[in-house]
Design a protein around this motif. Structure first.
Motif, PDB file in Angstrom:
ATOM      1  N   LEU A  69      12.102  -6.795 -26.328  1.00 25.15           N
ATOM      2  CA  LEU A  69      13.077  -7.012 -25.268  1.00 25.15           C
ATOM      3  C   LEU A  69      12.646  -6.239 -24.034  1.00 25.15           C
ATOM      4  N   LEU A  70      12.388  -6.956 -22.939  1.00 26.45           N
ATOM      5  CA  LEU A  70      12.003  -6.325 -21.680  1.00 26.45           C
ATOM      6  C   LEU A  70      13.212  -6.244 -20.759  1.00 26.45           C
ATOM      7  N   ARG A  71      13.448  -5.037 -20.235  1.00 25.68           N
ATOM      8  CA  ARG A  71      14.512  -4.800 -19.270  1.00 25.68           C
ATOM      9  C   ARG A  71      13.879  -4.583 -17.895  1.00 25.68           C
ATOM     10  N   PRO A  72      14.661  -4.378 -16.850  1.00 23.78           N
ATOM     11  CA  PRO A  72      14.058  -4.164 -15.519  1.00 23.78           C
ATOM     12  C   PRO A  72      12.966  -3.107 -15.545  1.00 23.78           C
ATOM     13  N   GLY A  73      11.813  -3.446 -14.962  1.00 22.66           N
ATOM     14  CA  GLY A  73      10.631  -2.589 -15.031  1.00 22.66           C
ATOM     15  C   GLY A  73       9.697  -2.961 -16.151  1.00 22.66           C
ATOM     16  N   GLY A  74      10.112  -3.899 -17.010  1.00 19.78           N
ATOM     17  CA  GLY A  74       9.244  -4.352 -18.096  1.00 19.78           C
ATOM     18  C   GLY A  74       8.200  -5.335 -17.605  1.00 19.78           C
ATOM     19  N   TYR A  75       7.009  -5.259 -18.178  1.00 13.97           N
ATOM     20  CA  TYR A  75       5.854  -6.045 -17.721  1.00 13.97           C
ATOM     21  C   TYR A  75       5.141  -6.644 -18.933  1.00 13.97           C
ATOM     22  N   ALA A  76       4.646  -7.866 -18.779  1.00 11.71           N
ATOM     23  CA  ALA A  76       3.845  -8.501 -19.830  1.00 11.71           C
ATOM     24  C   ALA A  76       2.689  -9.254 -19.199  1.00 11.71           C
ATOM     25  N   ILE A 104      -0.730  -7.527 -22.991  1.00 13.38           N
ATOM     26  CA  ILE A 104      -0.255  -6.193 -22.629  1.00 13.38           C
ATOM     27  C   ILE A 104       1.255  -6.270 -22.448  1.00 13.38           C
ATOM     28  N   ILE A 105       1.978  -5.372 -23.104  1.00 15.62           N
ATOM     29  CA  ILE A 105       3.417  -5.217 -22.904  1.00 15.62           C
ATOM     30  C   ILE A 105       3.644  -3.782 -22.459  1.00 15.62           C
ATOM     31  N   TYR A 106       4.371  -3.601 -21.367  1.00 21.67           N
ATOM     32  CA  TYR A 106       4.467  -2.270 -20.764  1.00 21.67           C
ATOM     33  C   TYR A 106       5.835  -2.105 -20.115  1.00 21.67           C
ATOM     34  N   SER A 107       6.367  -0.893 -20.162  1.00 19.05           N
ATOM     35  CA  SER A 107       7.591  -0.569 -19.435  1.00 19.05           C
ATOM     36  C   SER A 107       7.270   0.492 -18.400  1.00 19.05           C
ATOM     37  N   SER A 108       7.476   0.176 -17.137  1.00 23.60           N
ATOM     38  CA  SER A 108       7.173   1.132 -16.070  1.00 23.60           C
ATOM     39  C   SER A 108       8.138   2.311 -16.078  1.00 23.60           C
ATOM     40  N   GLU A 109       9.235   2.194 -16.826  1.00 23.33           N
ATOM     41  CA  GLU A 109      10.227   3.262 -16.849  1.00 23.33           C
ATOM     42  C   GLU A 109       9.773   4.452 -17.692  1.00 23.33           C
ATOM     43  N   ILE A 110       8.778   4.268 -18.559  1.00 22.35           N
ATOM     44  CA  ILE A 110       8.399   5.352 -19.469  1.00 22.35           C
ATOM     45  C   ILE A 110       7.322   6.252 -18.879  1.00 22.35           C
ATOM     46  N   ASP A 111       6.670   5.838 -17.802  1.00 21.83           N
ATOM     47  CA  ASP A 111       5.585   6.618 -17.205  1.00 21.83           C
ATOM     48  C   ASP A 111       6.059   7.333 -15.949  1.00 21.83           C
ATOM     49  N   ASP A 112       5.439   8.472 -15.664  1.00 22.74           N
ATOM     50  CA  ASP A 112       5.704   9.195 -14.427  1.00 22.74           C
ATOM     51  C   ASP A 112       4.840   8.623 -13.305  1.00 22.74           C
ATOM     52  N   TRP A 113       5.310   8.797 -12.079  1.00 20.56           N
ATOM     53  CA  TRP A 113       4.510   8.432 -10.921  1.00 20.56           C
ATOM     54  C   TRP A 113       3.320   9.380 -10.801  1.00 20.56           C
ATOM     55  N   GLN A 114       2.153   8.809 -10.501  1.00 23.86           N
ATOM     56  CA  GLN A 114       0.937   9.597 -10.335  1.00 23.86           C
ATOM     57  C   GLN A 114       0.569   9.657  -8.852  1.00 23.86           C
ATOM     58  N   PRO A 115       0.447  10.868  -8.282  1.00 21.47           N
ATOM     59  CA  PRO A 115       0.102  10.969  -6.852  1.00 21.47           C
ATOM     60  C   PRO A 115      -1.213  10.263  -6.545  1.00 21.47           C
ATOM     61  N   LEU A 116      -1.243   9.588  -5.407  1.00 20.55           N
ATOM     62  CA  LEU A 116      -2.453   8.921  -4.948  1.00 20.55           C
ATOM     63  C   LEU A 116      -3.118   9.810  -3.909  1.00 20.55           C
ATOM     64  N   HIS A 117      -4.379  10.151  -4.123  1.00 22.61           N
ATOM     65  CA  HIS A 117      -5.175  11.005  -3.233  1.00 22.61           C
ATOM     66  C   HIS A 117      -4.759  12.472  -3.358  1.00 22.61           C
ATOM     67  N   SER A 118      -3.522  12.789  -3.006  1.00 19.07           N
ATOM     68  CA  SER A 118      -3.055  14.171  -3.113  1.00 19.07           C
ATOM     69  C   SER A 118      -1.546  14.168  -3.254  1.00 19.07           C
ATOM     70  N   ALA A 119      -1.005  15.270  -3.720  1.00 18.92           N
ATOM     71  CA  ALA A 119       0.431  15.349  -3.947  1.00 18.92           C
ATOM     72  C   ALA A 119       1.232  15.272  -2.655  1.00 18.92           C
ATOM     73  N   THR A 120       0.587  15.490  -1.517  1.00 16.30           N
ATOM     74  CA  THR A 120       1.298  15.496  -0.237  1.00 16.30           C
ATOM     75  C   THR A 120       1.095  14.216   0.565  1.00 16.30           C
ATOM     76  N   SER A 121       0.429  13.213  -0.008  1.00 16.61           N
ATOM     77  CA  SER A 121       0.125  11.994   0.742  1.00 16.61           C
ATOM     78  C   SER A 121       1.336  11.104   0.941  1.00 16.61           C
ATOM     79  N   GLY A 122       2.378  11.280   0.124  1.00 14.52           N
ATOM     80  CA  GLY A 122       3.532  10.396   0.199  1.00 14.52           C
ATOM     81  C   GLY A 122       3.332   9.090  -0.529  1.00 14.52           C
ATOM     82  N   LEU A 123       2.216   8.944  -1.263  1.00 11.80           N
ATOM     83  CA  LEU A 123       1.905   7.736  -2.012  1.00 11.80           C
ATOM     84  C   LEU A 123       1.736   8.086  -3.490  1.00 11.80           C
TER      85      LEU A 123
END
Length: 268
Positions: free
Chosen positions: A99-106, A142-161
């Protein structure tokens, strides 16, 4: 240049060079708002309503936002030589035994015979059907839920991305991921060697495209969409998140951003 062969509506105000020009259009889908597109029928998902962003009626490749009514059932709509991607926006979607809820990916690779889909209370999801070479892509679903992972900084922690990877194919270079942008982020002019497709999941985002040496800017709100061809220059000083924004982004080949000095008219 990639050509979109099905008509698309460009329905929001676009600012060109700082002047309001509501009739201005780019030669590819950009500044599209899903809610302003007409509903269409998808043969792969009978009984569903869809907002079609881009597609090719000959090859059946398409990018869509699909709404399913309560108590709907069907299949993922697999086809030879096509991959299928789903991302749940609202409601819940039964994908096989999961069962995929919002944020679920296949993701289902080409050659996969499809899987059963159903919903009891209704669902809304992004649905992508793409041409793919089975020898160059991941061969397992691939079955994945984006809700279970943390956001990973892009480039640096201060980039805002920051990003959440859902799929990165080591063979084709295809990638599907979430990009979170804060108002503190700075987006330089850049282009990519491959097509980039984006859907705004949340927030308000001011984007800029470079067309014939002129900056074309507009504001996306939730449900905004673009389908940017390879080598198109975008970004620049006017591009920014007006509030923290989350994009779902897709590429079908290796298409990492490359810095560009400015918005310049292509050489004749």
């Amino acid at each position: 240049m990639h050509r979109v062969l099905m008509p698309l509506l460009f329905s929001m105000l676009i600012l060109v060079g700082g002047c309001a020009t509501p009739g201005a259009q780019l030669p590819y889908p950009a500044f599209v708002q899903a809610d302003e597109l007409p509903d269409v029928f998808l043969a792969a998902l009978p009984g569903a309503r869809a907002k079609q962003f881009a597609g090719n009626p000959q090859s059946r490749r398409s990018s869509n936002r699909v709404g399913l009514p309560p108590n709907w059932s069907g299949t993922s709509g697999a086809a030879p030589g096509k991959s299928v991607e789903l991302y749940v926006l609202r409601g819940s979607l039964q994908v096989g035994d999961l069962l995929l809820r919002p944020g679920g990916y296949a993701y289902f690779p080409p050659g996969f015979h499809g899987t059963n889909l159903s919903t009891t209370s209704g669902a809304e999801f992004l649905y992508f059907l793409d041409d793919a070479n089975p020898a160059q892509v991941i061969r397992t679903p691939i079955i994945y839920s984006s809700e279970i992972d943390d956001w990973q900084p892009l480039h640096s922690a201060t980039s805002g991305l920051s990003v959440k990877e859902m799929r990165r194919d080591p063979g084709s270079g295809a990638r599907t991921y979430l990009l979170r942008t804060t108002p503190a982020a700075s987006i330089d002019w850049h282009n990519r060697p491959g097509l980039l497709e984006g859907y705004l999941l949340s927030g308000r985002y001011q984007a800029s495209e470079c067309h014939l040496g002129k900056t074309v800017s507009g504001v996306y709100t939730q449900g905004g969409y673009f389908h940017r061809p390879a080598e198109v220059v975008a970004g620049g000083p006017d591009e920014k998140a007006l509030e923290t924004s989350v994009w779902l982004l897709r590429t079908l080949r290796n298409a990492e951003a490359m810095p560009v000095a400015d918005c310049m008219k292509p050489a004749p």
